[in-house]
Design a protein around this motif. Structure first.
Motif, PDB file in Angstrom:
ATOM      1  N   SER A  45       0.782  -1.182   0.083  1.00 55.66           N
ATOM      2  CA  SER A  45      -0.166  -0.129   0.003  1.00 55.66           C
ATOM      3  C   SER A  45       0.786   1.231  -0.086  1.00 55.66           C
ATOM      4  N   THR A  70      -1.264  -2.411  -6.437  1.00 53.24           N
ATOM      5  CA  THR A  70      -2.654  -1.819  -5.868  1.00 53.24           C
ATOM      6  C   THR A  70      -3.530  -3.040  -5.912  1.00 53.24           C
ATOM      7  N   ASN A  97      -9.280  -1.868  -4.084  1.00 58.59           N
ATOM      8  CA  ASN A  97      -8.981  -0.505  -3.853  1.00 58.59           C
ATOM      9  C   ASN A  97      -9.464   0.410  -5.168  1.00 58.59           C
TER      10      ASN A  97
END
Length: 574
Positions: free
Chosen positions: A64, A97, A101
């Protein structure tokens, strides 16, 4: 005629960056380095922000954090127009990612769409912007950003969806109470209506934008005032149009001043105030000379880095495949053989597609450079000056005749710049117009003669476009330009047996050796020759029937032996 701002609809790019930075403050909690970088990015210190993002990338293994750092780094490079680097970092960010998300994916797909739009890859740009739109479940600022980008993209590609998309973005901006964005959309709409020649609609939308900007005490928008002035002049309200131009002038950049001064010059002409028109014409000439010098330096730098940019794009494609491989490492442990085979097929396909894209891009850039060499700003400036000279001396017939030839030449060049082949009759028409303009612009008038010997109608013979003109230009500039009795012969013959057109350009200038000495001191000629050589080389790579060139002395017995160019061009019958 008034000149409007070209590509002023590209305000959508500015809005994209504004919204990107605005929403950057709403991302999930990040590391200390990313928080510092975010703050620097919001206040416009892009290079310093990039340093903190790179520090985070080197020091963390958290997915992240890496995704956030790569997104921030891509944004900092996007606003600095480092498009190849921005694209690579957006691709990195997508690798780290999670598919759930949505916020990150919205950022990534929108950013990639903007990059492709700036690189003129409009189909890819539209695909990525629509992918970003698919990630949005509510009408929010991200949806507004994507709509504005799509509208600007549709303007670029003359897509009829542009108006409805702008109207949709305006409706959403009102719903979200984003008056600052409403002002920009109204400006874009005013520019859209200028393109459609709907002057009243353009005026009304520009007025709405100016009213909002005044309410919000926003900075002066040069483009809005220019659009407003343009529409007013077209509607016959020249005085108010001039006032609008003058309001924009103090805040205008150098390129914006060039257009505003030209608009003011023509507006005063329309008002029959020739004294003011002359004053603004002189200011326009000074600003244009400054811009030409700057663009000349930038063009040299662009050509020098062209091949490096191509290599970087290839690396980005290969990097994307490599990252995809890493992302699937766990699955490869289970079905390694099948995945490995599939990956090899994907890499081969990507490499093949990459080669196709590179060839198309190289051909496109080469055509643009050839167009610049053929009709460079210096020639355009001289042509306009010649027209101005005729007008000021009240030589109506000469000015109309000259302007008609100039218009035909510009039209032919623009119509054929994106074609690979052109009819022989069109090529000859373009050369005649070009030689007529050059003959009118020099003090030592030269003579030129055309001989066309073809069995087939010249309008049916298709030859490679814009191949003869650079040699004709050299014959004028370095052959007969300073010759008291200059002559240029152009001979076109059809060789039916070998299916080729033989074009000969013969001048009575000082000859090859003298031209070589001059070329060593002239960057324009060396660049033109290099581009022409590359174009012939690329053509011969992809065609079985080749282009051949011969450069000879026309007559070795004379003090001015002249130059004799022979071009063997394969043709096809339309």
């Amino acid at each position: 005629m008034v000149v409007k701002f070209q590509n002023s609809h590209k305000l959508f790019f500015f809005i994209s960056i504004v919204v990107l930075l605005f929403h950057f403050s709403q991302l999930q909690a990040q590391s200390e380095e990313i928080e510092k970088a975010d703050s620097l990015l919001r206040i416009g210190q892009f290079e310093k922000a990039a340093e903190f993002y790179q520090l985070e990338i080197k020091s963390t293994k958290d997915s992240s954090q890496l995704a956030a750092a790569y997104i921030g780094l891509a944004k900092s490079e996007l606003v600095q127009s480092k498009f190849d680097r921005a694209l690579g970092n957006y691709i990195h960010a997508e690798t780290f990612t999670n598919s759930q998300n949505q916020q990150n994916l919205q950022e990534i797909y929108t950013g990639i769409g903007v990059v492709h739009s700036k690189l003129k890859n409009f189909k890819k740009a539209e695909d990525y912007l629509k992918k970003a739109l698919n990630q949005i479940t509510t009408e929010n600022i991200f949806a507004l950003k994507v709509y504005i980008n799509l509208a600007g993209l549709y303007i670029e590609t003359d897509n009829p969806k542009a108006l409805s998309t702008y109207q949709k973005s305006l409706k959403l901006a009102k719903k979200l109470n984003r008056k600052d964005i409403q002002a920009v959309v109204y400006t874009n709409l005013s520019n859209y209506y200028i393109e459609q020649k709907k002057w009243l609609s353009s005026k009304l939308n520009a007025e709405k934008s100016l009213q909002i900007r005044e309410q919000l005490q926003m900075p002066v928008s040069v483009i809005t005032y220019n659009n407003y002035g343009y529409a007013l002049v077209q509607l016959g309200n020249i005085k108010e149009g001039i006032n609008a131009y003058k309001k924009a002038l103090p805040k205008a950049s150098l390129q914006e001043k060039e257009r505003l001064l030209f608009n003011l010059m023509n507006a005063y002409k329309g008002a029959l105030n020739y004294k003011e028109a002359l004053a603004f014409s002189q200011q326009y000439d000074r600003v244009k000379d400054s811009i030409d010098a700057k663009q000349y330096r930038e063009k040299i730098a662009t050509i020098q880095t062209a091949y490096e940019t191509e290599k970087n794009k290839k690396k980005i494609e290969l990097l994307q495949a490599e990252n995809a491989h890493k992302k699937r490492e766990f699955e490869q442990l289970i079905i390694g053989g099948i995945i490995l085979l599939g990956l090899l097929i994907i890499i081969g396909f990507l490499y093949f597609k990459n080669q196709q894209v590179k060839q198309k891009l190289a051909k496109s850039k080469l055509k643009q450079q050839l167009l610049q060499v053929q009709l460079n700003p210096h020639f355009l400036f001289n042509a306009l000056q010649q027209i101005q000279f005729y007008i000021f001396n009240n030589e109506k017939e000469n000015s109309m005749d000259y302007l008609a030839n100039f218009s035909r030449l510009i039209r032919l060049v623009l119509e054929t710049s994106n074609k690979e082949f052109i009819s022989l009759s069109e090529e000859i028409e373009m050369l005649k117009n070009y030689l007529y303009l050059q003959q009118s612009a020099v003090s030592n008038k030269f003579q030129y003669f055309f001989t066309i010997n073809t069995e087939t109608d010249s309008s049916e013979l298709q030859i490679p476009v814009m191949l003869v003109q650079p040699f004709v230009e050299n014959a004028v500039l370095h052959g007969v330009n300073d010759h008291a009795n200059g002559e240029i012969q152009l001979i076109f013959k059809q060789d039916v047996t070998n299916q080729q057109i033989i074009a000969e350009i013969i001048d009575n200038g000082k000859g090859i050796e003298h031209t070589k000495k001059i070329n060593q001191q002239r960057l324009h000629n060396s660049m033109g020759s290099a581009i022409l050589d590359e174009r012939v080389l690329e053509y011969n790579k992809t065609h079985s029937r080749k282009i051949k060139l011969q450069v000879l002395e026309a007559d070795k017995t004379k003090n001015s032996p002249g130059t004799h160019i022979v071009i063997y061009m394969p043709y096809r019958v339309a």
